[in-house]
Each structure stands twice: as structure tokens, then as C-alpha cells.
Scaffold this motif. Structure first.
Motif, PDB file in Angstrom:
ATOM      1  N   THR A 142     -20.736  47.457  24.055  1.00  0.00           N
ATOM      2  CA  THR A 142     -19.294  47.596  23.802  1.00  0.00           C
ATOM      3  C   THR A 142     -18.630  48.225  25.008  1.00  0.00           C
ATOM      4  O   THR A 142     -19.229  49.078  25.678  1.00  0.00           O
ATOM      5  CB  THR A 142     -19.075  48.498  22.569  1.00  0.00           C
ATOM      6  OG1 THR A 142     -19.804  47.951  21.466  1.00  0.00           O
ATOM      7  CG2 THR A 142     -17.610  48.616  22.200  1.00  0.00           C
TER       8      THR A 142
ATOM      9  N   GLY B 187     -23.248  47.157  19.682  1.00  0.00           N
ATOM     10  CA  GLY B 187     -22.052  46.319  19.572  1.00  0.00           C
ATOM     11  C   GLY B 187     -21.371  46.480  18.215  1.00  0.00           C
ATOM     12  O   GLY B 187     -21.920  47.074  17.289  1.00  0.00           O
TER      13      GLY B 187
ATOM     14  N   SER C 214     -16.426  43.739  22.524  1.00  0.00           N
ATOM     15  CA  SER C 214     -17.782  44.021  22.062  1.00  0.00           C
ATOM     16  C   SER C 214     -18.438  42.763  21.539  1.00  0.00           C
ATOM     17  O   SER C 214     -17.762  41.857  21.044  1.00  0.00           O
ATOM     18  CB  SER C 214     -17.726  45.069  20.949  1.00  0.00           C
ATOM     19  OG  SER C 214     -19.033  45.380  20.534  1.00  0.00           O
TER      20      SER C 214
END
Ligand code: ADP
Length: 696
Positions: A680, A625, A674
């Protein structure tokens, strides 16, 4: 000849005999006995005449229409102011001043009508002893009638009632005066009552306005106190001043200022109060530092104060009005702002920034001295925007004007960001500047100004250009040996396959992968330099996205074994774009997803075109992320996230930059969703029908 003879008594005595005793009791004896014997017994004519003659009651007798005076006694002669000679004359001749007065006409009326006329308090103007005067009389004209009912003589009796009349008149006048007095008094009373009413209304108003003033003082946002007399007794202290003083109403009202606020000892306030009271001159202080009571402690405060003398109607000072405003916060805030302002201008100067200020309503354009220098303006000059625009070189001017208009548009976010070149009057070289600005609005969302800074990036751009040229050159130079290296490796691979040397084969395969990676990197750098030099162009064509997805899936699933790559392309979708570059973007995003996700995790690539206008391509991973702060910047050139996890992964920070540039060349948008530790999703949105747009 006796008086009596003169009025033909012999003609009438047989019918009437007048007998006058006095004016007060006259009586007539009608139808007197004419018998001489009885006459003799009853009356003697001379006696009668004598009695009449001597009567103080004015008496006269007239005959004929001209009122011939037949008899007038002394009383009447005195009344007329005449003598005996008037006897036998017509009345008007005897008493000519009666001419023009009503007597003769009344007498004639009595003469003809035979009707007695009597009147009281009647005026008559007469001349007596040569003096003309008006007196008042009660008089009577009595018609004496013969046996045929015809007037033969008029008996005139009169009494001068002037004194009575005067008395009555004086009484009347007195009455009138009294009446007038009473009326005057009544009207005075009325006035008094009206004045009284006005007074009580004024008193009501006064009370009301006092109440009003009190309310205003109570609610005033500034502190107000009224101090009375030389001891400055606190009469009024509104809540605002009590708050500043740090006191309660009950603790101060009725006390002297000095005793109610002992913390003021040693501070100048008490002296000022005394000075104002004694001199009658006000004292005004601005931003004065004072120590105030704060729950038994002392606190420092900054105040504005006015000490105003209050005068009586005899112009003597009776007290002092105190107006106090605490401005501690405002002053501190202002000082902070001044400091910030100072620091900001230091930073602006140190950073070599030019500041600008544009007011759309007036067209006024101005800024700091550096800005004026760049635009070739004198330091005092504020100019119209059009004059400033003239300093921008021809090729860039319209673009700048459009960017300003765009930032001022209601629909825009009010940001202004542009690079352009300026060449002020008399300057030999152009200056490349980077402008950043923001639109400011008032409380009604009306634009007030566009403010911002300009940075001279001429040198920076030149440096970047040199760097890009260098990268382009190096990349280009590296590509040739790399291509040869790839060819040699492929040759070796074929030989290993033929020799069924699997170990060699696997090593060569890995080498080829590394070379391909290196090739991709060099391509990236080359693309950047192409982008910068404007040489990156799109080769657009209509192609099916589903087909491209199938190809990529085949290629990737064959080579990638570290992650589960899942391509979802349920239906064909025709798109007009640069196939090669869109493929490059997807490969880049999948490459990143692999780099920043743990091994064995899933990477899903799919697309959808819900509205039929745009296509959205998603690349979703289950990786580390991206923090929110970094999300804004990862598309910038050479930007890399500085985290312990990401830091250990190799890269140059140009992949996403290139993706964004390619997508924006397609008039598309790249974004991401994200969350740290979860994964993400990159989203690429492209217009489907862009064939009508100009190709790059
Ligand atoms: P790099 O060569 O560093 O990968 P990129 O421009 O491709 O350069 O990416 C910029 C930065 O964005 C990376 O350094 C990385 O920190 C972050 N990043 C890109 N893609 C991902 C992803 N899928 N998951 C987490 N971080 C990512």
C-alpha cells in the motif's frame, strides 16, 4: 287606257322594249327596231303587257325619284297585299309599311346610278290581309336606261323565297344544333377524359395509400390482424402479432382463427371474436392473462387487446380487427417496482427516515409525512424551499442553503450531505438531522430534482458526546499515572545502565516502548475528543520538510529493527503547516505500514513537489494491501478491516481517521493506492503556501 299606256311607252319604245315572258326567263331586246312594220311582225304590245300582267313572277315598274308605280302585275300586287289602285302612286304611299325599310333608298340609288341591284333572301315586312309579316325575297331593281344612259324606269322583279329561306334557316338551325351537339359532345368527351384521368390518378393514390397502410401495419410495434367473415379467416397478420401468437405467416393466413390457433380452445378469445362479429360492439381487455403458443408449449403472457368490428358500406359487420400488445415484461417490472417501492417505504418507515424532494425549477419542496412533521408542515402541504429553510435554526440555515447550491452546481458530483438542526413552528426542542441526497438529471443533463433522506441523529449525537466525554475523561485520567510510570521506568533504565545490567536494561527498554505505545494510543483518543469538541487547533509555522524527515529517520532507525525504514528527502522543502501534527501523521502511517507488513520488508517515505504548489508525501510498504471495498472506509472512525490477517493485529481503527482530520484541517487530501498482497502507498497532499489561509 291600257296599262301599258300609263308608263309613256311611246317615249321609250323607240330605244328599248321590254319583253317579259316569265320571271324565270326575262329578256330584253335592246335597240329594238322601231319600224312599225317590223313591230307588227314581231310583237304586239298588248300581248307583252298581257304576258307581263299574267306572269306569276311579281313584277313592277317605277319611274321618277319617288318611285311612281307605273306597272305592277298581279304577282307583285299579291306580294304587297294591295290592289290595282296603287298604280300611279309613289311606292311609299302605295305601300306605306315599306317606310323605315331600306327599299326606297336602294331604289333611289339604282335610279341615280343606273346600276342594277339584286339580292337574295332579303327580308321585307309587309301587311297582307291586315296581317303584318316578314317574308324573304330574291329581288332585283333593274335600271332601264334611255339613249343618254339615264334611267327612265326601274324594273322590279321579285320572288317570295320564304319557304326556301325557312327551309334553309331550318337547315341552318339544324346545322347549328348539330354543331352545338357536336360541341357539347366534344366537351362531354373532354370532361369524360379528364374524369377518367382523375379516376386513374385516384386509383393510383388509392393503391399507394393501401400500400402505405399495409406498410404501416407491417411495421407497427403492436400486433395487428384482420379477420374476415363469421369464420374469422385471417387475412392479415403483421409480424408483431405473429410473434405474440408464436406462429408463422404461412401457417395462419387464409385459415380461420380457431384452426390457426388451436391453443386458444378453452380460452375466451374465440367467443369474443364471435360476439364482436355478431353484435358489432368492440371488446377491449387490459392486462389480460392468456396462454400462448411457444414452440408447441404453452406460455403465460399478459396482453392488452382490442377487438374492433369492421363495417361494410351497408353497415354490416364484415370482419374483426385485432390489436394486440404483449405487456408481460412491463407488468412484471411494474409489480417488482411496486414491491420494491413497498419494501422501500417500509424500510424508510422502519428506519425512521424522512424523505425529501426538491425541484429547483419550481422551488417546490416536499417529502413524506415524517419530513412534513419535522418541518412543521401539514400533510397536504408542498411548500417553497424558502419556507422549509425557515424551519432550520439560524446558525445552520446558510450552511444548508450553500450545500444545496453546491450539490446543484454543474461542477459538483451531485451529492448532498450535511448535518443541521431544525425546529419547526410550535416545536420546543431542536432536532439534529443528517441529510443525504443526490441530484437527478434528465436525458439532456438538465437537473430535475434533488432527492434524499433525513435521519434524526439527535440521540445518536448525544450518545457519541457522552462516549467522547467519557473517553476524554478516562484518557486524561490515564495520562497522569502513565507519565509517572514513564518517569519511573526511565529512572530504572538509568540505574540498569549504570549497573551495566544489560538484561534489566533490555526489559526496561521494552517496557518504556509499551508505555510510549500506550501513551500514543491515549493521545489518539484525546485528539479525537478534541476534534469532536472542536478543540483541535493547528499551530502552523514555516519549516523545512527535509529537516523533519531527517529527525524522523534518526528516531525511527534507532528504535525500529523489524523493517527497513528508508527516508528519501533529496532537497529542502519549506512548508507552512503544524509541524507536530504532520510529524504525527507520518509516524502513524509508518506505524501502520509496519503493523500490516511482514517483518524485514521495506518501508519507503519520500516527498515531491512537482508543480511547486503542493507537496505529496508518500509512505509505501510491501504489506498485505487493502481490498478495494475497504479502501473507501478505512478513514472512518473505528473502522477496521475484517480479514483473517488484519483481524489478529491489535488496533482501534482511529489512526487513519485522525490522519485524515489533521490533513483536511490543513486543506489537504489523504488517499491511497493499494493492491492485495502487494502493498500500500498512502499519499498525503498538502498545499505549500497556505500562510494566506486562516489558521485553526
Ligand atoms: P488500526 O488501529 O486498526 O490500525 P487505522 O485507522 O490506523 O486503525 O487503520 C484502519 C484499518 O486500515 C486497519 O484496521 C487496517 O486494516 C487498515 N490499514 C491501515 N494501514 C494499512 C496498511 N499500511 N496496510 C494494510 N492495511 C492497512
Amino acid at each position: 287606257m291600257s296599262l301599258f299606256n300609263c308608263f309613256k311607252v311611246s317615249d321609250c319604245l323607240n330605244d328599248y322594249l321590254l319583253f317579259f315572258v316569265s320571271f324565270e326567263y326575262i329578256y330584253l331586246i335592246n335597240h329594238m327596231n322601231t319600224d312599225p312594220k317590223s313591230q307588227q311582225t314581231l310583237f304586239n304590245e298588248d300581248l307583252v303587257i298581257q304576258a307581263l300582267q299574267s306572269s306569276p313572277a311579281p313584277t313592277a315598274l317605277y319611274t321618277d325619284e319617288d318611285m311612281i308605280i307605273r306597272f305592277a302585275n298581279d304577282g307583285m300586287l299579291a306580294l304587297w297585299g294591295k290592289d290595282i289602285s296603287v298604280i300611279g302612286k309613289p311606292l311609299l304611299e302605295a305601300v306605306p309599311e315599306l317606310e323605315g325599310q331600306s327599299f326606297l333608298s336602294i331604289l333611289r340609288q339604282v335610279w341615280h346610278s343606273g346600276k342594277t341591284y339584286s339580292v337574295s333572301d332579303a327580308p321585307a315586312e309587309l301587311i297582307r290581309s291586315g296581317v303584318r309579316s316578314t317574308n324573304y325575297y330574291d329581288y332585283e331593281y333593274k335600271a332601264l336606261l334611255d339613249q343618254h344612259g339615264k334611267t327612265w324606269c326601274i324594273l322590279n322583279t321579285a320572288q317570295d323565297v320564304t319557304p326556301r329561306n325557312k327551309y334553309l334557316l331550318s337547315i341552318q338551325q339544324k346545322d347549328l344544333r348539330e354543331q352545338a351537339h357536336i360541341e357539347a359532345m366534344a366537351s362531354t368527351l373532354e370532361e369524360l377524359r379528364a374524369t377518367n384521368e382523375e379516376l386513374s390518378a385516384s386509383l393510383d393514390l388509392l393503391a399507394e395509400s393501401r400500400e402505405h397502410v399495409r406498410t404501416i401495419i407491417e411495421q407497427a410495434p403492436v400486433g395487428i390482424a384482420m379477420l374476415q367473415g363469421p369464420k374469422h379467416i385471417i387475412e392479415i397478420a403483421n409480424p408483431a402479432i405473429l410473434k405474440i401468437w408464436g406462429r408463422n405467416k404461412l401457417d395462419v393466413e387464409g385459415l380461420s382463427h380457431e384452426s390457426a390457433r388451436p391453443e386458444m380452445a378453452g380460452q375466451p378469445v374465440n367467443k369474443w371474436l364471435t360476439d364482436v362479429f355478431e353484435t358489432g360492439l368492440p371488446k377491449v381487455n387490459n392486462e389480460f392473462l392468456v396462454k400462448l403458443n411457444d414452440n408447441g408449449q404453452l406460455r403465460e403472457a399478459i396482453v392488452n387487446s382490442i377487438y374492433q368490428p369492421v363495417f361494410s358500406s351497408h353497415n354490416e359487420v364484415t370482419g374483426v380487427l385485432v390489436i394486440l400488445e404483449e405487456i408481460t415484461e412491463q407488468v412484471l417490472e411494474r409489480r417488482r417496482n411496486e414491491k420494491n417501492q413497498h419494501m422501500l417505504s417500509m424500510a424508510i418507515d422502519a428506519g425512521g427516515l424522512a424523505t425529501f424532494y426538491y425541484e429547483p425549477e419550481t422551488g417546490l419542496f416536499s417529502g413524506n409525512n415524517l419530513l412534513k412533521e419535522w418541518f412543521g408542515l401539514s400533510h397536504e402541504e408542498n411548500v417553497d424551499l424558502s419556507i422549509a429553510l425557515a424551519a432550520i435554526i439560524d446558525e445552520d440555515r446558510e450552511r444548508v442553503a450553500a450545500a444545496i447550491v453546491q450539490s446543484l452546481d454543474n461542477q459538483s458530483d451531485g451529492n448532498y450531505s450535511i448535518e443541521y438542526r431544525i425546529q419547526g413552528p410550535g416545536q420546543h426542542s431542536t432536532r439534529l438531522v443528517q441529510a443525504r441526497g443526490k441530484v437527478f438529471y434528465d436525458s439532456t443533463r438538465k437537473i430535475t430534482s434533488l432527492n434524499g433522506t433525513l435521519r434524526d441523529i439527535t440521540e445518536q449525537k448525544k450518545d457519541e458526546q457522552r462516549k467522547d466525554d467519557f473517553i476524554a475523561m478516562v484518557s486524561h485520567e490515564l495520562k497522569t499515572p502513565l507519565t509517572s510510570l514513564t518517569a519511573y521506568l526511565q529512572l530504572l533504565e538509568r540505574k540498569a545502565i549504570a549497573a551495566e545490567n544489560t538484561q534489566q536494561q533490555s526489559t526496561i527498554e521494552k517496557s518504556i516502548k509499551q508505555v510510549l505505545r500506550m501513551n500514543a494510543l491515549i493521545n489518539g483518543f484525546l485528539n479525537i475528543s478534541r476534534l469532536d469538541s472542536g478543540r483541535m487547533s493547528l499551530q502552523k509555522s514555516d519549516f523545512d520538510l527535509q529537516v523533519l524527515f531527517h529527525e524522523l529517520e534518526e528516531e525511527m532507525t534507532a528504535t525500529i529493527h523489524t523493517h527497513r525504514i528508508i527516508f528519501e528527502s533529496p532537497e529542502p522543502l519549506s512548508i507552512h503547516a503544524d509541524r507536530e501534527k504532520i510529524s504525527q501523521v507520518i509516524q502513524n502511517l509508518v506505524g501502520n505500514a509496519m503493523k500490516y507488513s511482514p517483518m524485514g520488508t521495506e518501508i519507503v517515505i519520500n516527498y515531491s513537489a512537482p508543480g511547486g504548489k503542493d507537496v505529496a508525501i508518500h509512505v509505501k510498504d510491501q504489506g498485505m494491501g487493502i481490498a478495494e471495498d475497504d479502501q473507501q472506509q478505512i478513514f472512518e472512525r473505528f473502522y477496521r478491516v475484517e480479514s483473517s490477517q488484519a483481524g489478529s493485529i491489535a488496533g482501534f481503527g482511529i489512526g487513519l481517521y485522525l490522519c485524515r482530520e489533521i490533513i483536511e484541517l490543513h486543506k489537504g487530501v489523504i488517499s491511497l493506492e493499494s493492491s492485495l498482497g502487494t502493498g500500500t502507498t498512502f499519499i498525503v497532499e498538502l498545499p505549500l503556501k497556505i500562510s494566506n489561509l486562516a489558521s485553526f
